[in-house]
Scaffold this motif. Structure first.
Motif, mmCIF file in Angstrom:
data_model
loop_
_atom_site.group_PDB
_atom_site.id
_atom_site.type_symbol
_atom_site.label_atom_id
_atom_site.label_comp_id
_atom_site.label_asym_id
_atom_site.label_seq_id
_atom_site.Cartn_x
_atom_site.Cartn_y
_atom_site.Cartn_z
ATOM 1 N N GLY A 182 0.795 -1.218 0.000
ATOM 2 C CA GLY A 182 0.000 0.000 0.000
ATOM 3 C C GLY A 182 0.826 1.265 0.000
ATOM 4 O O GLY A 182 0.396 2.303 -0.502
ATOM 5 N N ALA A 183 2.032 1.186 0.548
ATOM 6 C CA ALA A 183 2.925 2.344 0.569
ATOM 7 C C ALA A 183 3.762 2.434 -0.699
ATOM 8 O O ALA A 183 4.484 3.411 -0.906
ATOM 9 N N GLY A 184 3.682 1.394 -1.540
ATOM 10 C CA GLY A 184 4.406 1.401 -2.800
ATOM 11 C C GLY A 184 5.772 0.755 -2.751
ATOM 12 O O GLY A 184 6.605 1.002 -3.625
ATOM 13 N N TYR A 185 6.013 -0.118 -1.747
ATOM 14 C CA TYR A 185 7.343 -0.698 -1.566
ATOM 15 C C TYR A 185 7.354 -2.222 -1.633
ATOM 16 O O TYR A 185 8.331 -2.845 -1.232
ATOM 17 N N ALA A 186 6.296 -2.821 -2.152
ATOM 18 C CA ALA A 186 6.250 -4.285 -2.243
ATOM 19 C C ALA A 186 5.234 -4.669 -3.298
ATOM 20 O O ALA A 186 4.442 -3.840 -3.759
ATOM 21 N N GLY A 187 5.252 -5.934 -3.673
ATOM 22 C CA GLY A 187 4.301 -6.458 -4.636
ATOM 23 C C GLY A 187 4.124 -7.945 -4.440
ATOM 24 O O GLY A 187 4.814 -8.744 -5.054
ATOM 25 N N GLY A 188 3.226 -8.334 -3.561
ATOM 26 C CA GLY A 188 3.021 -9.744 -3.269
ATOM 27 C C GLY A 188 3.283 -10.076 -1.816
ATOM 28 O O GLY A 188 3.814 -9.258 -1.052
ATOM 29 N N ILE A 189 2.916 -11.282 -1.416
ATOM 30 C CA ILE A 189 2.970 -11.694 -0.018
ATOM 31 C C ILE A 189 4.381 -11.619 0.543
ATOM 32 O O ILE A 189 4.624 -11.032 1.606
ATOM 33 N N VAL A 190 5.340 -12.219 -0.158
ATOM 34 C CA VAL A 190 6.687 -12.335 0.393
ATOM 35 C C VAL A 190 7.385 -10.983 0.469
ATOM 36 O O VAL A 190 7.993 -10.646 1.488
ATOM 37 N N SER A 191 7.323 -10.195 -0.596
ATOM 38 C CA SER A 191 8.003 -8.896 -0.559
ATOM 39 C C SER A 191 7.363 -7.978 0.472
ATOM 40 O O SER A 191 8.050 -7.190 1.128
ATOM 41 N N ALA A 192 6.037 -8.084 0.648
ATOM 42 C CA ALA A 192 5.373 -7.290 1.683
ATOM 43 C C ALA A 192 5.820 -7.739 3.074
ATOM 44 O O ALA A 192 6.069 -6.913 3.963
ATOM 45 N N ALA A 193 5.912 -9.051 3.275
ATOM 46 C CA ALA A 193 6.368 -9.575 4.566
ATOM 47 C C ALA A 193 7.795 -9.115 4.866
ATOM 48 O O ALA A 193 8.107 -8.713 5.995
ATOM 49 N N MET A 194 8.673 -9.172 3.869
ATOM 50 C CA MET A 194 10.049 -8.714 4.065
ATOM 51 C C MET A 194 10.087 -7.243 4.415
ATOM 52 O O MET A 194 10.853 -6.808 5.280
ATOM 53 N N ASP A 195 9.240 -6.448 3.743
ATOM 54 C CA ASP A 195 9.215 -5.016 4.043
ATOM 55 C C ASP A 195 8.683 -4.770 5.447
ATOM 56 O O ASP A 195 9.147 -3.862 6.146
ATOM 57 N N GLY A 196 7.723 -5.573 5.879
ATOM 58 C CA GLY A 196 7.228 -5.452 7.249
ATOM 59 C C GLY A 196 8.330 -5.683 8.267
ATOM 60 O O GLY A 196 8.472 -4.929 9.242
ATOM 61 N N GLU A 197 9.132 -6.728 8.048
ATOM 62 C CA GLU A 197 10.257 -6.991 8.949
ATOM 63 C C GLU A 197 11.254 -5.835 8.933
ATOM 64 O O GLU A 197 11.780 -5.435 9.979
ATOM 65 N N GLN A 198 11.530 -5.319 7.752
ATOM 66 C CA GLN A 198 12.511 -4.234 7.658
ATOM 67 C C GLN A 198 12.013 -2.962 8.329
ATOM 68 O O GLN A 198 12.808 -2.228 8.921
ATOM 69 N N CYS A 199 10.710 -2.701 8.256
ATOM 70 C CA CYS A 199 10.170 -1.536 8.956
ATOM 71 C C CYS A 199 10.268 -1.711 10.468
ATOM 72 O O CYS A 199 10.535 -0.748 11.204
ATOM 73 N N ALA A 200 10.053 -2.925 10.949
ATOM 74 C CA ALA A 200 10.212 -3.193 12.384
ATOM 75 C C ALA A 200 11.664 -2.980 12.799
ATOM 76 O O ALA A 200 11.943 -2.377 13.848
ATOM 77 N N ASP A 201 12.592 -3.472 11.989
ATOM 78 C CA ASP A 201 14.014 -3.258 12.277
ATOM 79 C C ASP A 201 14.351 -1.763 12.262
ATOM 80 O O ASP A 201 15.142 -1.287 13.086
ATOM 81 N N ALA A 202 13.745 -1.035 11.328
ATOM 82 C CA ALA A 202 13.999 0.405 11.239
ATOM 83 C C ALA A 202 13.463 1.120 12.473
ATOM 84 O O ALA A 202 14.082 2.066 12.973
ATOM 85 N N PHE A 203 12.298 0.684 12.968
ATOM 86 C CA PHE A 203 11.784 1.276 14.199
ATOM 87 C C PHE A 203 12.750 1.041 15.351
ATOM 88 O O PHE A 203 12.987 1.940 16.181
ATOM 89 N N ASP A 204 13.314 -0.166 15.420
ATOM 90 C CA ASP A 204 14.280 -0.464 16.484
ATOM 91 C C ASP A 204 15.498 0.451 16.385
ATOM 92 O O ASP A 204 15.994 0.939 17.414
ATOM 93 N N ARG A 205 15.969 0.701 15.170
ATOM 94 C CA ARG A 205 17.102 1.629 15.002
ATOM 95 C C ARG A 205 16.710 3.044 15.416
ATOM 96 O O ARG A 205 17.514 3.789 15.984
ATOM 97 N N TYR A 206 15.466 3.412 15.133
ATOM 98 C CA TYR A 206 14.947 4.731 15.516
ATOM 99 C C TYR A 206 14.941 4.887 17.037
ATOM 100 O O TYR A 206 15.287 5.952 17.565
ATOM 101 N N GLN A 207 14.592 3.820 17.733
ATOM 102 C CA GLN A 207 14.561 3.858 19.192
ATOM 103 C C GLN A 207 15.963 3.748 19.795
ATOM 104 O O GLN A 207 16.206 4.247 20.894
ATOM 105 N N ASN A 208 16.853 3.105 19.079
ATOM 106 C CA ASN A 208 18.212 2.862 19.599
ATOM 107 C C ASN A 208 19.247 3.277 18.555
ATOM 108 O O ASN A 208 19.867 2.421 17.916
ATOM 109 N N PRO A 209 19.419 4.570 18.341
ATOM 110 C CA PRO A 209 20.310 5.041 17.262
ATOM 111 C C PRO A 209 21.755 4.597 17.434
ATOM 112 O O PRO A 209 22.499 4.556 16.455
ATOM 113 N N ASN A 210 22.162 4.262 18.635
ATOM 114 C CA ASN A 210 23.552 3.847 18.870
ATOM 115 C C ASN A 210 23.721 2.338 18.928
ATOM 116 O O ASN A 210 24.805 1.846 19.253
ATOM 117 N N LYS A 211 22.629 1.614 18.628
ATOM 118 C CA LYS A 211 22.656 0.156 18.733
ATOM 119 C C LYS A 211 23.534 -0.460 17.650
ATOM 120 O O LYS A 211 23.493 -0.035 16.502
#
Length: 522
Positions: free
Chosen positions: A493-522
């Motif tokens: 929906g955001a324009g960064y995937a096309g299909g189940i697997v690529s959407a799932a991978m993007d979901g994981e990457q967004c979660a990882d990005a949130f973790d980096r956002y919370q822990n910039p020095n991690k």
């Protein structure tokens, strides 16, 4: 001793251990009794010639040793009381974001406008009985997203976007069949995938996450240029440390609300077209180069076509062997079709989307809508198809050759589409830039695969939800919106995937990005 080896077999020899075990033993120079374990690592069908072959990679253990397990271990520890992250949408992007957040120690709050799989099935039954579309519970909206009731295809070319092996193992861990771990073109099937989705939800809840159905997000809580939460249709304000926006490509109200709030979105290329249906017997005959079809040991054949017509791609999309065509509208006065297959792909029909690439400059008459130009174009064509079909979810249809030759069909073949079809001169009302490219593409596809271009095939209108016409722009490294801090546009929906697997991978990457956002020095 553990050995890996590649071997090419006939379809029969590849179909059962009782056939390939003695072949493996002979190739390894051992007795059958000395083989104590076999694991298939890779399987693909080579159908380029009449003599169909199956390529296999095995891991074989001899002398008492068994193959080491490659299954992933998933740690979904309890995160109740931890920092809350709002996940809008329970499709593959949202669900995999939630699972990954749990692994990282955050509590996901999943908000889904639609219903649970169990209740969604009831609404789909009602849709077929009454032809009334529930705008929040249909083939696009609800737990698992649009992929829940589809073929469950897991093939992706976006292997560099994330950990493909992990995604497949997560699905396997939650109940998907073993084949998805080694098949070159894995699929789960619409009869199995809903059960997998339910188990994912159960694990999210068991780990202290939250999943709320019939909870439609209608606005955003902003403090300056930082998002703090969302507002639901009931007026409830839900706050969190960040928002992963994973709503899917049919959530048009989301794009409109972002646009209205002045949160940047942008138009992007997308694709639209029709869905085509042949008999599966014919596709088997064509793809396996055999008048007898697939025989006893080959699966229902699939196909993939792509061709350039005047600088635009024309291609098959979401091909469903042994499948059915379903009504995929999400609102009133829409005629939208999609395809689905069960795990055994056992119907008499083969269907596929046939889509034409559309670029922003192709929509000059819609430029007054800015970033929403493609969305308005989609809506207008869906309504035209609705009218052409008789305004009751009956699909406008045309025989394939008749469409290519610009002739209205005097009769129509049988179809899997339950609401029914009605003859319509689709060559007259489809937009010119779609119509002539489809016609030229069909001619080329017929040349590539003799027998594919036939009047025994039928096209149905319209296939309009192949991809999002809108992108919610985000920073390349942080995955956050280009201006709104804490907002993570995610998935198809955001324009960064096309299909189940690529959407799932993007979901994981967004979660990882949130973790980096919370822990910039991690």
């Amino acid at each position: 001793m553990i050995t890996e080896l590649d071997i090419v077999l006939s379809p029969k020899d590849a179909s059962d251990k009782k056939y390939y075990l003695p072949i493996l033993a002979k190739k390894l120079g051992v007795n059958v009794s000395q083989i104590h374990g076999i694991k298939i690592l890779r399987k693909s069908i080579d159908a380029r010639r009449r003599n169909i072959l199956v390529n296999l990679r095995f891991r074989v253990a001899c002398g008492g040793e068994f193959p080491q397990s490659e299954e992933f271990a998933f740690d979904y520890s309890n995160v109740a009381g931890e920092k809350k992250v709002i996940v809008v949408g329970a499709g593959p992007a949202g669900l995999f974001a939630a699972l990954r957040l749990i692994e990282l120690g955050y509590q996901p709050i999943v908000l889904e406008r639609g219903k649970s799989v169990e209740d969604r099935k009831k609404d789909l039954g009602e849709l077929h009985r009454t032809r009334n579309v529930n705008p929040d519970s249909n083939y696009s909206f609800g737990e698992g997203g649009a992929g829940t009731f589809s073929d469950g295809k897991l093939y992706t070319r976006s292997k560099k976007r994330g950990d493909l092996k992990k995604i497949l193992n997560v699905l396997h861990f939650h109940g998907a069949q073993d084949d998805i771990l080694f098949d070159a073109h894995p699929h789960i099937g619409t009869d199995v995938l809903p059960k997998v989705i339910v188990r994912i939800r159960e694990n999210i809840l068991k780990a202290g996450g939250q999943v709320h159905f019939s909870t439609k997000v209608v606005d955003y809580v902003l403090e300056g240029d930082r998002i703090c939460g969302v507002i639901t249709e009931s007026g409830e304000e839900i706050v969190g440390e960040g928002v992963i926006l994973a709503t899917g490509h049919s959530a048009r109200d989301v794009y409109r609300k972002l646009h209205k709030r002045g949160i940047e979105i942008e138009a992007k290329s997308f694709a639209m077209g029709v869905r085509i249906e042949h008999s599966q017997e014919l596709i088997d005959q064509i793809q396996y180069h055999n008048p007898a079809g697939r025989g006893d040991y080959l699966p229902a054949a699939s196909y993939s076509f792509v061709h350039q017509v005047e600088d635009r791609g024309v291609y098959s999309f979401c091909m469903c062997p042994g499948g059915v065509i379903v009504p995929a509208a999400t609102g009133d006065r829409q005629q939208v079709v999609n395809g689905m297959s069960s795990s055994n792909r056992n119907t008499a029909f083969a269907n596929s989307g046939m889509a034409v690439e559309i670029r922003t400059r192709d929509l000059k008459e819609y430029q007054q809508y800015g970033a929403l130009a493609g969305l308005y174009f989609q809506e207008e064509l869906e309504e035209r198809a609705f009218v052409e079909g008789g305004e009751n979810l009956t699909a406008p249809a045309q025989r394939m050759n008749d469409f290519v030759n610009g002739k209205k069909s005097s009769s129509l073949p049988k179809t899997s589409y339950q609401p029914g079809i009605v003859s319509s001169p689709m060559h007259e009302w489809l937009p010119e830039h779609i119509r002539f490219r489809l016609q030229e593409g069909f001619k080329v596809f017929g040349q590539k695969s003799k027998g594919f271009l036939t009047n025994e095939a039928v096209i149905l209108g319209v296939e309009s939800r192949t991809s999002s016409p809108v992108r919610i722009p985000r920073e390349r490294e942080s995955f956050q919106h280009i201006r709104i801090e804490g907002l993570f546009p995610c998935g198809e929906g955001a324009g960064y995937a096309g299909g189940i697997v690529s959407a799932a991978m993007d979901g994981e990457q967004c979660a990882d990005a949130f973790d980096r956002y919370q822990n910039p020095n991690k």
